[in-house]
Design a protein around this motif. Sequence first.
Motif, PDB file in Angstrom:
ATOM      1  N   TYR A 292      -2.840   4.472   2.725  1.00 14.81           N
ATOM      2  CA  TYR A 292      -3.287   3.122   2.521  1.00 14.81           C
ATOM      3  C   TYR A 292      -4.173   2.960   0.991  1.00 14.81           C
ATOM      4  O   TYR A 292      -5.112   1.869   1.368  1.00 14.81           O
ATOM      5  CB  TYR A 292      -4.089   3.220   3.348  1.00 14.81           C
ATOM      6  CG  TYR A 292      -3.920   3.132   5.002  1.00 14.81           C
ATOM      7  CD1 TYR A 292      -3.550   2.112   5.142  1.00 14.81           C
ATOM      8  CD2 TYR A 292      -3.136   4.495   5.324  1.00 14.81           C
ATOM      9  CE1 TYR A 292      -2.746   2.123   6.516  1.00 14.81           C
ATOM     10  CE2 TYR A 292      -2.731   4.443   6.395  1.00 14.81           C
ATOM     11  CZ  TYR A 292      -2.931   3.456   7.480  1.00 14.81           C
ATOM     12  OH  TYR A 292      -2.088   3.671   8.556  1.00 14.81           O
ATOM     13  N   GLU A 293      -4.058   3.713   0.267  1.00 13.36           N
ATOM     14  CA  GLU A 293      -4.287   2.955  -1.629  1.00 13.36           C
ATOM     15  C   GLU A 293      -3.460   2.223  -2.119  1.00 13.36           C
ATOM     16  O   GLU A 293      -1.770   1.654  -1.538  1.00 13.36           O
ATOM     17  CB  GLU A 293      -3.981   4.254  -2.049  1.00 13.36           C
ATOM     18  CG  GLU A 293      -4.766   4.374  -3.373  1.00 13.36           C
ATOM     19  CD  GLU A 293      -4.758   5.554  -4.358  1.00 13.36           C
ATOM     20  OE1 GLU A 293      -6.079   5.902  -5.318  1.00 13.36           O
ATOM     21  OE2 GLU A 293      -4.393   6.212  -3.905  1.00 13.36           O
ATOM     22  N   GLY A 294      -4.107   0.512  -2.552  1.00 17.52           N
ATOM     23  CA  GLY A 294      -2.825   0.096  -3.147  1.00 17.52           C
ATOM     24  C   GLY A 294      -1.938   0.824  -3.863  1.00 17.52           C
ATOM     25  O   GLY A 294      -2.492   0.849  -4.304  1.00 17.52           O
TER      26      GLY A 294
ATOM     27  N   SER B  10      -4.340  -3.754   6.571  1.00 18.23           N
ATOM     28  CA  SER B  10      -3.712  -2.786   5.669  1.00 18.23           C
ATOM     29  C   SER B  10      -2.410  -2.583   7.202  1.00 18.23           C
ATOM     30  O   SER B  10      -1.972  -1.911   6.710  1.00 18.23           O
ATOM     31  CB  SER B  10      -4.416  -1.182   5.987  1.00 18.23           C
ATOM     32  OG  SER B  10      -4.805  -1.212   7.516  1.00 18.23           O
TER      33      SER B  10
ATOM     34  N   ARG C  83       1.756  -1.735   5.926  1.00 17.72           N
ATOM     35  CA  ARG C  83       2.218   0.051   6.501  1.00 17.72           C
ATOM     36  C   ARG C  83       2.770   0.028   7.931  1.00 17.72           C
ATOM     37  O   ARG C  83       3.990   0.689   7.965  1.00 17.72           O
ATOM     38  CB  ARG C  83       1.140   1.019   6.334  1.00 17.72           C
ATOM     39  CG  ARG C  83       0.536   1.762   5.090  1.00 17.72           C
ATOM     40  CD  ARG C  83       1.463   1.825   3.772  1.00 17.72           C
ATOM     41  NE  ARG C  83       2.310   2.615   4.560  1.00 17.72           N
ATOM     42  CZ  ARG C  83       3.243   2.565   3.764  1.00 17.72           C
ATOM     43  NH1 ARG C  83       3.676   2.106   2.202  1.00 17.72           N
ATOM     44  NH2 ARG C  83       4.379   4.067   4.304  1.00 17.72           N
TER      45      ARG C  83
ATOM     46  N   LEU D 104       0.222  -1.345  -0.136  1.00 15.00           N
ATOM     47  CA  LEU D 104      -0.475  -0.213  -0.317  1.00 15.00           C
ATOM     48  C   LEU D 104       1.196   0.987   0.041  1.00 15.00           C
ATOM     49  O   LEU D 104       2.379   1.450   0.773  1.00 15.00           O
ATOM     50  CB  LEU D 104      -1.184   0.345   1.004  1.00 15.00           C
ATOM     51  CG  LEU D 104      -1.537  -0.616   1.162  1.00 15.00           C
ATOM     52  CD1 LEU D 104      -2.602  -0.690   2.656  1.00 15.00           C
ATOM     53  CD2 LEU D 104      -2.743  -1.518   0.603  1.00 15.00           C
TER      54      LEU D 104
END
Length: 679
Positions: free
Chosen positions: A382-384, A397, A400, A378
Amino acid sequence: MDPSLPSVILFILIGYVLSSFDNRHHNVTRRYDYCVLGAGPAGLQMGYFLSKARRNYVILERNSGPGSFFNKYPRHRKLISINKIYTGRGNREFNLRHDWNSLLSDKPDLLFKRVSDEFYPPADAFPQYLSLFVGELGLRVQYGVDVGRIRAVQSATGRHYILTDQHASDYTCSVLLVATGLWVPHTVDFVGADLVEGYESISTNPEDYKDQAVLILGKGNSAFETAQSILGRASRVHMLSSSPVRLAWQTHYVGDLRAVNNELIDTYQLKSLDGLAEARLEKIVIAQQKEEGERRLGGKKKEKRKLLYLTLNKYMHSRNSFDATQEELPGHHIDNFPMRKPYDRVIRCLGFRFNFSIFDSSACPPNSENAKGRLPELTPWYEGKNTPGLFVLGTASHSRDYRSSAGGFVHGFRYTARAVHRLLEHRYHRNPWPSTQLLTTHLQSWILKRVDEASGPYQMFEVLGDVILLRGSRCEYLEEFPLQALPQLSSLSGHDVSMHGLIVVVMQYGKKKIDYLGRSRAETEWTNAWKSNFLHPVLYYYKTLPSEMKLRPNGWPLPRPQAIHHIVEDFLTEWDAPISHIQPLRRFLEHCLQTDLRAFYAESCFHLSLTHRTPPLFCQQGYLKQQGIPRNSQLRQRVHDAGLTHTERDVGTSDADSTFPNYLAPAGASVSSGLKLDL
């Protein structure tokens, strides 16, 4: 005409109508702005934020109720997320620091303690709580929707995601929020893996392990939870993994072994048959060897019992067979091999992995290098990676902040979900990141309030931090911004950095390895605040926005700043001591702001206004606006008669620096606690 023909025609027409209705039902396409996949705690948390913002969304859940993972896991039905309902405080934000199960909402009583008052609650309580959360907030959840395929399409209006369920119905959305959690058992490929039982399917009845020797693969909480449940019945329990046990109270990572599950460490260290060992699981073999049973009375033989042996690849003549000869067992080569005796059962407890299988190649985020590839990769927000518009929430998630903070657990990801929602509001609806406008003279009090009460930075230490944008005599205070996305602050939040710079407030642990139960484990002297070992606030001052995160010093959450200030750790985690906490913080802020932040009495401001061309900022924003603090009752009356004090209606805005007692006003430290300038 055949008299039955009309009936046949009518039957055919009815069948056609029903078939058409069925086809429409199963092939319909539903369109939303936001699709949330999964009605676990992360999905429902995001659903709350979307509902509150009145967005067009839907939550899709494959099972018949929310939080279905907790209907089965943990297998031995006790959560290890603490539920401390008595803190001695009435502050809701502070109490969330010690409530690891509740979700965020605007209903002050919608807390987990409504379903359980146990410190380590039963797992069955969690779906009950999530059902309350859905019902009382009216969230839009569709149950029984098992999405089996996700693909991305590009159209004239932009990128969209299409989710196809078990009935071939499609759900189309502009933004996909994946909150499916981790539920696919993680496995390791080794010879004899088929002889191993999985954590997901083992018996949870301790009597089924009576007088049996058990080998458990793994040393995480699921492994120790399993070991603890059978310690009183199994003859011996051994645990094997590639790394030694990591204790949460040593690493400060809640995903490591918690004390509530570690009874086997006692029996191992006190030499009571149980034990821990290390080996790479890829190199082991679980083999079986048939052994003759002893004769029963009457001359009959017991049935032959298949025992399981742990051996190594290098001892096996055939790498594809798990039937071992005596020469292939480790005891033949090393007569005191620690695990040379056979086992009745071998159990795999290696945790879970993200379900990548439902994603088409056009929509699948890559595997992260963290967590052995079990999680998706990510961006810091938190965007792919390479999947714009697809965000991952909750446990999945955790790539990260894997093994460094609490983003894989409810008390952590409830805050990262809120951060993602704030980003979505700015990106798609032009609503900037929420901020509080403050006078600079109020800044110190606001910082102290946040570090003493706020739960988000406290739980997501070194991941979420407060950003203070300096604007001269005023500032903007942004709460809980993802620290790794700091270089993109302006584009993600809608706030620009001025020529006055910014301050970032972070909660962090010390980096030095120490004996966390030793006498010198904590630092109490404020002049040595930078040596603090336990969780404490750290302030980073930058003249300009950092442009690169990769260049930060090893172990630092942020790049090297122009100035840094540690507030010394506190046994009570209450940073309100006048000498040790407040005064050094004021001196640091004065250095960054290049102004005097002391609080003055009204008569002092009067004198300074007469003798200085530019009186202190506190006087400018207080006394000169007919506000001030008289030193005694007679002076207070004189100032009041002169109209220099605030009226009742001004009380809410005039109590800027009540934190400072009068004996601190003339005092001042020559250096700040933990202050390092021009690094």
